[in-house]
Design a protein around this motif. Structure first.
Motif, PDB file in Angstrom:
ATOM      1  N   ALA A 182       0.817  -1.213   0.000  1.00  0.00           N
ATOM      2  CA  ALA A 182       0.000   0.000   0.000  1.00  0.00           C
ATOM      3  C   ALA A 182       0.853   1.266   0.000  1.00  0.00           C
ATOM      4  N   ASP A 183       2.083   1.164   0.486  1.00  0.00           N
ATOM      5  CA  ASP A 183       2.982   2.312   0.528  1.00  0.00           C
ATOM      6  C   ASP A 183       3.445   2.644  -0.885  1.00  0.00           C
ATOM      7  N   PRO A 184       3.119   3.840  -1.424  1.00  0.00           N
ATOM      8  CA  PRO A 184       3.506   4.190  -2.801  1.00  0.00           C
ATOM      9  C   PRO A 184       5.007   4.284  -2.990  1.00  0.00           C
ATOM     10  N   GLU A 185       5.759   4.402  -1.895  1.00  0.00           N
ATOM     11  CA  GLU A 185       7.216   4.501  -1.997  1.00  0.00           C
ATOM     12  C   GLU A 185       7.885   3.131  -2.014  1.00  0.00           C
ATOM     13  N   ARG A 186       7.108   2.069  -1.834  1.00  0.00           N
ATOM     14  CA  ARG A 186       7.682   0.726  -1.777  1.00  0.00           C
ATOM     15  C   ARG A 186       7.202  -0.100  -2.967  1.00  0.00           C
ATOM     16  N   ALA A 187       8.017  -0.154  -3.996  1.00  0.00           N
ATOM     17  CA  ALA A 187       7.712  -0.993  -5.159  1.00  0.00           C
ATOM     18  C   ALA A 187       8.293  -2.390  -4.943  1.00  0.00           C
ATOM     19  N   ALA A 188       7.705  -3.380  -5.586  1.00  0.00           N
ATOM     20  CA  ALA A 188       8.166  -4.755  -5.435  1.00  0.00           C
ATOM     21  C   ALA A 188       8.330  -5.394  -6.817  1.00  0.00           C
ATOM     22  N   TRP A 189       9.033  -6.516  -6.843  1.00  0.00           N
ATOM     23  CA  TRP A 189       9.380  -7.150  -8.120  1.00  0.00           C
ATOM     24  C   TRP A 189       8.233  -7.965  -8.708  1.00  0.00           C
ATOM     25  N   ARG A 190       7.329  -8.487  -7.917  1.00  0.00           N
ATOM     26  CA  ARG A 190       6.172  -9.257  -8.379  1.00  0.00           C
ATOM     27  C   ARG A 190       6.570 -10.494  -9.198  1.00  0.00           C
ATOM     28  N   ASP A 191       7.683 -11.105  -8.851  1.00  0.00           N
ATOM     29  CA  ASP A 191       8.151 -12.273  -9.610  1.00  0.00           C
ATOM     30  C   ASP A 191       8.192 -13.547  -8.768  1.00  0.00           C
ATOM     31  N   HIS A 192       7.571 -13.519  -7.599  1.00  0.00           N
ATOM     32  CA  HIS A 192       7.422 -14.731  -6.790  1.00  0.00           C
ATOM     33  C   HIS A 192       5.927 -15.051  -6.797  1.00  0.00           C
ATOM     34  N   ARG A 193       5.550 -16.090  -7.548  1.00  0.00           N
ATOM     35  CA  ARG A 193       4.144 -16.331  -7.837  1.00  0.00           C
ATOM     36  C   ARG A 193       3.749 -17.772  -7.565  1.00  0.00           C
ATOM     37  N   ALA A 194       2.500 -17.953  -7.179  1.00  0.00           N
ATOM     38  CA  ALA A 194       1.930 -19.283  -6.969  1.00  0.00           C
ATOM     39  C   ALA A 194       0.626 -19.370  -7.761  1.00  0.00           C
ATOM     40  N   PHE A 195       0.487 -20.415  -8.568  1.00  0.00           N
ATOM     41  CA  PHE A 195      -0.695 -20.594  -9.407  1.00  0.00           C
ATOM     42  C   PHE A 195      -1.485 -21.820  -8.946  1.00  0.00           C
ATOM     43  N   PHE A 196      -2.795 -21.703  -9.054  1.00  0.00           N
ATOM     44  CA  PHE A 196      -3.669 -22.835  -8.705  1.00  0.00           C
ATOM     45  C   PHE A 196      -4.930 -22.784  -9.544  1.00  0.00           C
ATOM     46  N   SER A 197      -5.207 -23.875 -10.258  1.00  0.00           N
ATOM     47  CA  SER A 197      -6.455 -24.038 -10.997  1.00  0.00           C
ATOM     48  C   SER A 197      -7.134 -25.300 -10.485  1.00  0.00           C
ATOM     49  N   PRO A 198      -8.326 -25.185  -9.911  1.00  0.00           N
ATOM     50  CA  PRO A 198      -9.005 -26.382  -9.391  1.00  0.00           C
ATOM     51  C   PRO A 198      -9.173 -27.431 -10.492  1.00  0.00           C
ATOM     52  N   GLU A 199      -8.906 -28.678 -10.152  1.00  0.00           N
ATOM     53  CA  GLU A 199      -9.006 -29.767 -11.122  1.00  0.00           C
ATOM     54  C   GLU A 199     -10.441 -30.280 -11.180  1.00  0.00           C
ATOM     55  N   PHE A 200     -10.982 -30.328 -12.392  1.00  0.00           N
ATOM     56  CA  PHE A 200     -12.342 -30.823 -12.559  1.00  0.00           C
ATOM     57  C   PHE A 200     -12.397 -32.327 -12.305  1.00  0.00           C
ATOM     58  N   SER A 201     -13.549 -32.778 -11.806  1.00  0.00           N
ATOM     59  CA  SER A 201     -13.732 -34.200 -11.556  1.00  0.00           C
ATOM     60  C   SER A 201     -13.882 -34.953 -12.877  1.00  0.00           C
ATOM     61  N   GLU A 202     -13.641 -36.260 -12.824  1.00  0.00           N
ATOM     62  CA  GLU A 202     -13.802 -37.081 -14.024  1.00  0.00           C
ATOM     63  C   GLU A 202     -15.249 -37.072 -14.485  1.00  0.00           C
ATOM     64  N   GLU A 203     -16.199 -37.082 -13.536  1.00  0.00           N
ATOM     65  CA  GLU A 203     -17.613 -37.061 -13.894  1.00  0.00           C
ATOM     66  C   GLU A 203     -17.978 -35.765 -14.644  1.00  0.00           C
ATOM     67  N   TRP A 204     -17.465 -34.644 -14.148  1.00  0.00           N
ATOM     68  CA  TRP A 204     -17.754 -33.362 -14.799  1.00  0.00           C
ATOM     69  C   TRP A 204     -17.181 -33.339 -16.213  1.00  0.00           C
ATOM     70  N   ARG A 205     -15.964 -33.862 -16.362  1.00  0.00           N
ATOM     71  CA  ARG A 205     -15.341 -33.890 -17.688  1.00  0.00           C
ATOM     72  C   ARG A 205     -16.152 -34.752 -18.659  1.00  0.00           C
ATOM     73  N   ARG A 206     -16.614 -35.899 -18.189  1.00  0.00           N
ATOM     74  CA  ARG A 206     -17.359 -36.808 -19.069  1.00  0.00           C
ATOM     75  C   ARG A 206     -18.655 -36.181 -19.570  1.00  0.00           C
ATOM     76  N   TRP A 207     -19.441 -35.634 -18.657  1.00  0.00           N
ATOM     77  CA  TRP A 207     -20.747 -35.101 -19.052  1.00  0.00           C
ATOM     78  C   TRP A 207     -20.621 -33.813 -19.861  1.00  0.00           C
ATOM     79  N   THR A 208     -19.726 -32.925 -19.447  1.00  0.00           N
ATOM     80  CA  THR A 208     -19.594 -31.668 -20.193  1.00  0.00           C
ATOM     81  C   THR A 208     -18.979 -31.894 -21.577  1.00  0.00           C
ATOM     82  N   SER A 209     -18.169 -32.927 -21.729  1.00  0.00           N
ATOM     83  CA  SER A 209     -17.565 -33.201 -23.039  1.00  0.00           C
ATOM     84  C   SER A 209     -18.601 -33.702 -24.040  1.00  0.00           C
ATOM     85  N   LYS A 210     -19.720 -34.258 -23.551  1.00  0.00           N
ATOM     86  CA  LYS A 210     -20.788 -34.753 -24.432  1.00  0.00           C
ATOM     87  C   LYS A 210     -21.941 -33.766 -24.562  1.00  0.00           C
ATOM     88  N   HIS A 211     -21.825 -32.625 -23.923  1.00  0.00           N
ATOM     89  CA  HIS A 211     -22.868 -31.601 -23.973  1.00  0.00           C
ATOM     90  C   HIS A 211     -23.137 -31.192 -25.426  1.00  0.00           C
TER      91      HIS A 211
END
Length: 285
Positions: A106-135
């Motif tokens: 929040a301090d405007p005088e303190r900039a950061a590198w923003r290069d330490h990152r963690a990513f997460f995408s929830p994994e769909f269930s097999e049931e969801w994949r099966r039914w949505t693939s036939k939609h």
């Protein structure tokens, strides 16, 4: 008029000796500036990789579940300098989280590198994949029957709702298999919302076999791996072509089902981390 650069002693020596000469260095940052022949350009060399320990944290990690994402953010991030971003497009079926461990504070005088990152995408269930693939994907009678049989356990019949049970759907699927070599004759809509299909043998136009088809049914499946199950309504559709039937189903408002399932994960991440939380794209390269 632009001031002329007066070469210092090191630069003059480099030109005369025609060998690399160190111009300046920053010990704390492990950086050296060296003049290199023959063009005598100034090149910066980074020797930070030779230090006993990095000068700061840098990492890009991808986590497989919400608990791992939460644990990583809490282990490395602070409540002031770590932010979490949620990018969700429920219509496209996309949900993803980005944790920027060293984000701008929040301090405007303190900039950061923003290069330490963690990513997460929830994994769909097999049931969801099966039914949505036939939609909305057309299937022959045999293909549709096989799909219903393979996924029979997903058929749901909520109490107080007039929808077919798994046993009724299986009976219908087996009837499809039995009539696959017959020619479709007619369809009559029933008062209970179903459709009565009539088939005839090609060699005996007087032989009729009737089969009730449900226009609506429901499935109960988890959206995400190891997650809670949700009821998804479906409409059964068919088309006649050259005397043969093609079937497909249309899942009703899967975007709203995905939004409900995602809300649970979002709430869990927000409550267990306590970090600033934003909906949008962090635009981190």
């Amino acid at each position: 008029m632009e001031a002329k650069h007066e070469p210092n002693l090191a630069e003059t020596l480099a030109r005369e000796l025609k060998t690399p000469v160190e111009i300046a260095s920053n010990t704390a940052a492990a950086l050296r500036r060296v003049a290199l022949p023959p063009g005598w350009t100034l090149e910066q060399q980074d020797d930070s990789g030779k230090l006993a320990a990095p000068l700061r944290k840098r990492a890009v990690v991808r986590l497989k579940d919400a608990d791992s994402f939460i644990d990583y953010v809490k282990r490395h991030g602070s409540l002031t300098d770590c932010t979490i971003w949620c990018k969700a497009d429920y219509v496209k079926g996309e949900v993803a989280f980005t944790g920027i461990i060293n984000d701008h504070g929040a301090d405007p005088e303190r900039a950061a590198w923003r290069d330490h990152r963690a990513f997460f995408s929830p994994e769909f269930s097999e049931e969801w994949r099966r039914w949505t693939s036939k939609h909305k994907q057309a299937m022959s009678q045999t293909e549709f029957a096989a799909f219903i049989e393979d996924n029979l356990k997903d058929i749901a019949s909520p109490d107080g709702v007039s929808l077919p049970t798994g046993a009724m759907m299986l009976e219908m699927a087996l009837s499809f298999e039995a009539t696959q070599d017959m020619r479709f004759k007619s369809a009559i809509r029933l008062s209970n919302g179903g459709v009565n299909l009539s088939f005839v043998q090609d060699d005996d136009a007087q032989t009729l076999q009737k089969m009730a088809v449900f226009e609506r049914f429901a499935i109960g499946i988890p959206v995400f791996w190891n997650g809670d199950a949700y009821q998804v309504d479906a409409r059964l559709r068919y088309r006649v072509r050259d005397g043969k039937l093609n079937f497909w189903f249309e899942l009703v408002r899967t975007d709203k089902i995905l939004e409900s399932a995602s809300a649970t994960i979002i709430q869990t991440i927000r409550e267990k981390t306590g970090n600033p939380f934003f909906f949008g794209d962090a635009f981190v390269s």
